[in-house]
Motif scaffolding. Sequence first.
Motif, short mmCIF file in Angstrom:
data_model
loop_
_atom_site.label_atom_id
_atom_site.label_comp_id
_atom_site.label_asym_id
_atom_site.label_seq_id
_atom_site.Cartn_x
_atom_site.Cartn_y
_atom_site.Cartn_z
N GLY A 301 4.22 7.14 -0.90
CA GLY A 301 4.76 7.77 -2.10
C GLY A 301 6.22 7.46 -2.30
N ARG A 302 6.96 7.35 -1.20
CA ARG A 302 8.39 7.02 -1.33
C ARG A 302 8.58 5.61 -1.89
NH1 ARG A 302 11.40 8.35 4.14
NH2 ARG A 302 9.58 7.28 4.99
N VAL A 303 7.76 4.68 -1.45
CA VAL A 303 7.83 3.33 -1.99
C VAL A 303 7.41 3.33 -3.46
CG1 VAL A 303 6.85 1.00 -1.87
CG2 VAL A 303 7.53 2.18 0.23
N ASP A 304 6.37 4.09 -3.78
CA ASP A 304 5.93 4.17 -5.17
C ASP A 304 7.06 4.65 -6.08
OD1 ASP A 304 3.45 3.32 -4.45
OD2 ASP A 304 2.47 5.27 -4.64
N ARG A 305 7.82 5.64 -5.64
CA ARG A 305 8.93 6.14 -6.45
C ARG A 305 9.97 5.05 -6.68
NH1 ARG A 305 8.19 10.94 -3.32
NH2 ARG A 305 9.95 10.43 -1.97
N ARG A 306 10.20 4.25 -5.66
CA ARG A 306 11.17 3.15 -5.80
C ARG A 306 10.67 2.11 -6.80
NH1 ARG A 306 16.13 4.60 -3.84
NH2 ARG A 306 15.88 5.69 -1.86
N VAL A 307 9.38 1.84 -6.78
CA VAL A 307 8.83 0.86 -7.72
C VAL A 307 8.92 1.38 -9.15
CG1 VAL A 307 6.72 -0.34 -8.43
CG2 VAL A 307 7.32 -0.20 -6.00
#
Length: 340
Positions: A301-307
């Motif tokens: 989820g943290r990577v998704d927010r960055r994307v």
Amino acid sequence: MVPTRRGVVNASLFSVALTIPGWPDVVGRMERVRQETAPRIGTPDVDMVIAMTEQLSELDDRFGGRHARPMAAAFLVNTVVPFLRAQAPDAVRKAMMSAASDLCYLTGYMAVDEGLEGLGQRYYLKALELAGASEDHLTYCTTLRGMSVQAVELGHSATSLRLADAAASASPQAGPRMRAFLAGQQAHAAAQSGDVSKAMTHLREAERAMDKAESREKAFGSYDPAALHYHISHVRHELGDLPGAISAMEESDRLTYTVYRRSRVKERATLGEFQMQHGHLEAACVTWNKVLDELPLVQSGRVDRRVTRMFGMIKPHLGNRYARALYERARTETPAALHA
């Protein structure tokens, strides 16, 4: 699986106003779980829980919390909780609670990585309780630091600093690597809070401690120079030094072990943001393309927010051919929810 329904995570929800129990308040005071008709456990059972936790941590590092956390939760509910209820000598029971504490911390960390903030906080509080019961200073301090990391990522600066300071004060006998691990987070939290003097003091402390740690041993799988440069980058960014933040994050990326895929992808996405903020559009596009190269292998989820943030930052620049190519690639290769 949501272990709260089985009574594993029954502590109250963390909030910015949470009162964290101090070490003297939790050590040795967890009410013993009711002994039921369960097999007697021994040291091999503790060793198995430790080994499984290490394997789950490796899966998290490679694939992200969304893949690994359900497995950790199932293992906790189906295996570790019965072990805590089993008959055992006091030394084995204490060691099992320590192993369970470490697993609860890891499961909380993975829940936070998924974006399940409240669930992660409840796991963290259970980890603190078990760490106190087993007199496990290392996991107690590590968990407080993990809570500080979560708070700083959510923008709760004062809470993050309070938790980072609590972690450091609870570990007066920490070795140099642990000292660097704790001081680096203190520096990040202080910088976000606007306390420049404290941030730089802790950053220098982390650098000195890391120098001592590296001169003694090379420790794979713990706080290392890549992690230190990650903290240097964030401190520089919070203080408005974009060139310094970019340089430190590039160095962190260069030093990161290849097995830490999830961290590498997340931090490259952050580097792209820093480059974009500094006006380096084409460099940011190169960095973000590297993120997309590995993104299918990471469920975070943290990577998704960055994307999602990446999409927002490049949309105003679609007249640039590099930005346009990145945008089209990302729209094709990422879930629609990330760029809706």
